[in-house]
Design an enzyme around this catalytic site. Sequence first.
Site, mmCIF file in Angstrom:
data_model
loop_
_atom_site.group_PDB
_atom_site.id
_atom_site.type_symbol
_atom_site.label_atom_id
_atom_site.label_comp_id
_atom_site.label_asym_id
_atom_site.label_seq_id
_atom_site.Cartn_x
_atom_site.Cartn_y
_atom_site.Cartn_z
ATOM 1 N N HIS A 279 1.539 10.800 11.093
ATOM 2 C CA HIS A 279 0.770 10.005 10.135
ATOM 3 C C HIS A 279 1.629 9.674 8.910
ATOM 4 O O HIS A 279 1.712 8.516 8.489
ATOM 5 C CB HIS A 279 -0.471 10.817 9.728
ATOM 6 C CG HIS A 279 -1.321 10.205 8.679
ATOM 7 N ND1 HIS A 279 -2.558 9.671 8.941
ATOM 8 C CD2 HIS A 279 -1.140 10.061 7.336
ATOM 9 C CE1 HIS A 279 -3.098 9.217 7.816
ATOM 10 N NE2 HIS A 279 -2.255 9.442 6.823
ATOM 11 N N GLU A 280 2.279 10.699 8.352
ATOM 12 C CA GLU A 280 3.113 10.488 7.160
ATOM 13 C C GLU A 280 4.354 9.661 7.485
ATOM 14 O O GLU A 280 4.806 8.856 6.671
ATOM 15 C CB GLU A 280 3.506 11.828 6.530
ATOM 16 C CG GLU A 280 2.339 12.590 5.942
ATOM 17 C CD GLU A 280 1.558 11.805 4.888
ATOM 18 O OE1 GLU A 280 2.173 11.012 4.144
ATOM 19 O OE2 GLU A 280 0.329 11.987 4.819
ATOM 20 N N HIS B 158 3.525 5.995 7.368
ATOM 21 C CA HIS B 158 3.587 5.482 5.990
ATOM 22 C C HIS B 158 5.035 5.230 5.580
ATOM 23 O O HIS B 158 5.366 4.180 5.020
ATOM 24 C CB HIS B 158 3.002 6.493 4.986
ATOM 25 C CG HIS B 158 1.533 6.662 5.023
ATOM 26 N ND1 HIS B 158 0.643 5.625 4.889
ATOM 27 C CD2 HIS B 158 0.779 7.799 5.139
ATOM 28 C CE1 HIS B 158 -0.592 6.096 4.936
ATOM 29 N NE2 HIS B 158 -0.534 7.412 5.088
#
Length: 181
Positions: free
Chosen positions: A71-72, A75
């Site tokens: 998820h990170e 980003h």
Amino acid sequence: MERNTATNTIRLGSIFGVTIAVHFTWFVIFALITFSMAGTFAASFPGLPQAAHLLIGLVASLLFFGSVLFHEMAHSLMAIRSGKPVRSITLFIFGGVSEIGKEADRPGEEIKIALIGPVSSYFLAVVFGGVWFLSKGRATVIGEVSQWLATVNLILGTFNLLPGIPLDGGRVLRGIAWSVT
């Protein structure tokens, strides 16, 4: 592994030039999730030895934090694609955070960087859900771990869309307000 005493983190390495680190609080939540999942799987699979339950809990916990890292990283890669420097990703007790070196220049950029995280969590929910579906009746341990990971990623993606800073939904809302004003 390299320890940074100023930030209480341990550097694990880097992916695509982004430093990956864990804060000391990560070890607390990692242990809690591992033992919690070991207990859950002990109840689901009472015939397995205790060491197997612990191993299943450990694998589930590692895959969970792999999901947070995914998820990170989504980003971070979107930020890099937008020309923003990314210093690091740090996993800690409440999840993870990407340290992006520069704010977005345009509202659309802010929205894209924010939305890609929940989208990546929903993607993982579909992948783990597919593994769960395909393992039904064949590999029950894999199926149960996959079902848990699908659920957790669905919750992670949805929770991050709540409209409050520092959550991704708050950043999306900020991008929308920015584009309107």
